[in-house]
Design a protein around this motif. Structure first.
Motif, PDB file in Angstrom:
ATOM      1  N   TYR A 323      37.827  27.696  63.657  1.00 43.84           N
ATOM      2  CA  TYR A 323      38.884  28.382  62.911  1.00 43.84           C
ATOM      3  C   TYR A 323      39.916  28.972  63.868  1.00 43.84           C
ATOM      4  O   TYR A 323      41.118  28.962  63.596  1.00 43.84           O
ATOM      5  CB  TYR A 323      38.284  29.484  62.041  1.00 43.84           C
ATOM      6  N   GLY A 324      39.445  29.513  65.000  1.00 45.38           N
ATOM      7  CA  GLY A 324      40.361  30.103  65.960  1.00 45.38           C
ATOM      8  C   GLY A 324      41.326  29.104  66.553  1.00 45.38           C
ATOM      9  O   GLY A 324      42.453  29.450  66.911  1.00 45.38           O
ATOM     10  N   LEU A 325      40.912  27.836  66.649  1.00 43.34           N
ATOM     11  CA  LEU A 325      41.758  26.810  67.221  1.00 43.34           C
ATOM     12  C   LEU A 325      42.759  26.227  66.234  1.00 43.34           C
ATOM     13  O   LEU A 325      43.830  25.771  66.627  1.00 43.34           O
ATOM     14  CB  LEU A 325      40.895  25.675  67.786  1.00 43.34           C
ATOM     15  N   ILE A 326      42.433  26.230  64.949  1.00 46.04           N
ATOM     16  CA  ILE A 326      43.310  25.572  63.981  1.00 46.04           C
ATOM     17  C   ILE A 326      44.066  26.539  63.092  1.00 46.04           C
ATOM     18  O   ILE A 326      44.867  26.119  62.268  1.00 46.04           O
ATOM     19  CB  ILE A 326      42.518  24.582  63.101  1.00 46.04           C
ATOM     20  N   SER A 327      43.820  27.839  63.234  1.00 39.66           N
ATOM     21  CA  SER A 327      44.468  28.789  62.341  1.00 39.66           C
ATOM     22  C   SER A 327      44.603  30.141  63.032  1.00 39.66           C
ATOM     23  O   SER A 327      43.824  30.485  63.926  1.00 39.66           O
ATOM     24  CB  SER A 327      43.654  28.941  61.047  1.00 39.66           C
TER      25      SER A 327
END
Length: 449
Positions: A323-327
């Motif tokens: 989640y941290g990488l895509i949002s």
């Protein structure tokens, strides 16, 4: 950075740099020329300022203007040629303007003095040295833009790595021998006690594994699909634990376009069962609900006794990392000693950052990196050439002016730089641009290799 932003933010810094250069070279040439009078030192500092501001600051502004017109990475050839043409023209004109002020207006010489043989070498030395400095800053600009692009590509690689790791953890936990062994034990018991229930159990177990295989290559899936899978998975667990497990799922979602990372619910549900006591006297209650843009997975806490290895929480960490990488939205974890809650961000339509390139290693990225490395080596060679040739000219004219040997390194080394540049840009002097790549493609298409 646009030229407008340059005027607002970077211009002041460049002016400060030019002032520092003026002071440094002013002091240096004052000492070298022994100009210890106020008038003499003032003239030296004035000439230093002319070079610093006209050539240094001027080329800096041109560099930013060209960066605004052509992108270094996507329009490399156009940007390089625009930089060469603009810098050569501006530097040549700038040097003649400075020398006119220096030798004609200040030192009171005739205008024709600018065209005598000795002055032509002075012009050439100043132009080549200035071009070397300008080439350095152009190359610096290219490297900055290239690093930005590489950072974006690195982020994309990180997404691939985290995604594949999370998939591995999901598959590992899903095909975990302990999980499978317990499921088969339940199935064995049900076959003898309740064949109809055993059939249902087998159907749900197959659905769980089929869903894992179907979703493993996806980056985001609709929340409705993940909730349907969670229902099947929880029913499977409930058939195993019976009244020791209670769960609650939403009957509808607020927006069908909302998406989450696939198989994240399975990991969280499996963790809830794995780390808590599940018994009829102390049933495990799991609730999944939507709230404030998040899908929340909440379970009661009744931790098992610490036996064996401590949990590494790899699955939970991988969900958070993905989640941290895509949002920009983060996964929230809350533990109040009564309930354990994980809040997963609900995302809308995917954007370019979320898009994962299949077969990343086989994409144009690797070729781009190789080409950039060749271009970087070429720029280093070119900058070295531009810096040292004026030094050779100066040494030649200063110590042996009767024999102009500096033409040999200019021509010989220059030819080497030329062919290095052709190689960097994949251009053959006789066969044209991209000949090698076109020939490889032709042979592959005709099966002649």
């Amino acid at each position: 950075m646009s030229i407008a932003n340059y005027w607002k933010t970077e211009l002041k810094n460049d002016i400060i740099v030019c002032v520092k250069m003026t002071v440094f070279f002013g002091v240096l040439f004052t000492l070298i020329n022994r100009q210890f009078t106020i008038r003499g030192a003032s003239i030296v500092f004035m000439f230093s300022a002319l070079y610093s501001f006209i050539l240094g600051l001027g080329n800096g502004i041109i560099n930013e203007f060209l960066n605004d017109k052509w992108d270094w990475v996507r329009e490399t050839n156009s940007r390089v040629w625009a930089g060469i043409i603009a810098t050569v023209i501006y530097t040549t004109v700038g040097v003649f303007v400075i020398h006119y002020i220096q030798y004609v207006l200040v030192l009171d010489n005739e205008f024709s003095v600018l065209f005598i043989e000795r002055m032509l070498y002075v012009h050439l030395f100043a132009i080549v040295l200035s071009l070397g400095v300008a080439a350095f800053f152009h190359a610096k600009g290219f490297m900055i833009e290239w690093k930005k692009t590489m950072n974006q590509e690195t982020t994309q690689q990180q997404i691939v790595a985290k995604t594949e790791t999370a998939k591995f953890e999901t598959l590992k936990s899903q095909i975990d021998p302990h999980f499978l062994f317990n499921s088969l034990n339940v199935l064995t018991s049900l076959i003898g006690e309740n064949p109809i229930q055993a059939e249902k159990f087998t159907t749900k177990l197959s659905k769980v594994y089929r869903y894992v295989l179907e979703q493993r290559n996806k980056e985001l899936i609709p929340i409705s699909e993940e909730l349907q899978f969670a229902k099947t998975y929880m029913e499977l667990l409930q058939m195993r634990f019976e009244d020791a497990l209670e769960f609650e799922l939403p009957t509808a979602v607020s927006n069908n376009d909302l998406k989450i990372v696939p198989l994240s619910l399975q990991l969280l549900l499996e963790n809830a069962v794995k780390h808590n006591v599940v018994s009829s006297s102390k049933p495990l209650r799991i609730s999944i609900f939507e709230e404030d843009g998040y899908l929340k997975i909440q379970n009661t806490i009744n931790p098992k006794e610490a036996i064996g290895k401590k949990s590494t929480k790899v699955g939970l960490q991988n969900i958070a990392d993905r989640y941290g990488l895509i949002s920009d939205e983060e996964v929230h974890i809350e533990n109040n000693n009564k309930t354990f809650t994980v809040s997963l961000p609900l995302l809308l339509k995917t954007n370019n950052t979320m898009k994962i390139i299949d077969d990343f290693e086989n994409s144009r990225y690797i070729k781009a990196v190789e080409k950039v490395e060749r271009m970087k080596e070429f720029y280093q060679n070119l900058i070295t050439y531009i810096i040292f040739i004026p030094i050779f000219i100066f040494i030649n004219l200063r110590f042996s002016p009767q024999f102009h040997w500096f033409y040999f390194p200019i021509i010989g080394w220059g030819i080497g730089v030329l062919f290095h540049g052709l190689e960097a840009y994949n251009y053959s002097l006789f066969l044209g641009k991209d000949w090698e790549e076109r020939k490889i493609r032709e042979l592959m298409d005709n099966d002649k290799f």
